[in-house]
Design a protein around this motif. Structure first.
Motif, PDB file in Angstrom:
ATOM      1  N   ASN A  32       1.016  -1.144   0.130  1.00 51.07           N
ATOM      2  CA  ASN A  32      -0.175  -0.025  -0.100  1.00 51.07           C
ATOM      3  C   ASN A  32       0.927   1.341   0.073  1.00 51.07           C
ATOM      4  N   PRO A  33       0.757   2.090  -1.127  1.00 52.35           N
ATOM      5  CA  PRO A  33       1.826   3.161  -1.322  1.00 52.35           C
ATOM      6  C   PRO A  33       1.544   4.251  -0.053  1.00 52.35           C
ATOM      7  N   LYS A  76       1.630  10.877  -5.451  1.00 51.78           N
ATOM      8  CA  LYS A  76       1.403  10.037  -6.734  1.00 51.78           C
ATOM      9  C   LYS A  76       0.626   9.118  -6.320  1.00 51.78           C
ATOM     10  N   ALA A  77       0.550   8.624  -5.043  1.00 52.99           N
ATOM     11  CA  ALA A  77      -0.453   7.400  -4.613  1.00 52.99           C
ATOM     12  C   ALA A  77      -1.790   8.458  -4.595  1.00 52.99           C
ATOM     13  N   HIS A  81      -5.190   7.256  -6.661  1.00 49.29           N
ATOM     14  CA  HIS A  81      -6.265   6.868  -5.980  1.00 49.29           C
ATOM     15  C   HIS A  81      -7.560   7.755  -5.988  1.00 49.29           C
TER      16      HIS A  81
END
Length: 86
Positions: A32-33, A76-77, A81
């Motif tokens: 999970n980032p 970025k995550a 998302h």
């Protein structure tokens, strides 16, 4: 300001978080980032706080770069998302 003992405890906790994030990245089936980058960010911030008492320029510069990378990873995550939402 922090005393020597508190600075050492905070620095050790930061180191544990960064190493734990690395181990998570290596051994988890799926990373999970948000957890990975968030843990790195908190660890780097704690180490930076510790470095305010036990100053070392090279380590401080490394933590600043680490903070930047973690923030970039979180951004970025978040972008990925947010793009997946209906």
């Amino acid at each position: 300001m922090l005393d020597d003992f508190s600075a050492n405890v905070i620095g050790i906790l930061g180191s544990i978080l960064i190493v734990s994030a690395y181990a998570y990245n290596v051994y988890a089936r799926s990373v999970n980032p948000f957890i990975y980058n968030g843990t790195n960010l908190i660890g780097a911030l704690l180490l930076t706080l510790s470095l305010m008492v036990h100053f070392n320029l090279a380590s401080l510069l490394l933590e600043i770069v680490w903070i930047g990378i973690a923030l970039g990873g979180l951004w970025k995550a978040y972008q990925g998302h947010a793009g997946q939402r209906p």
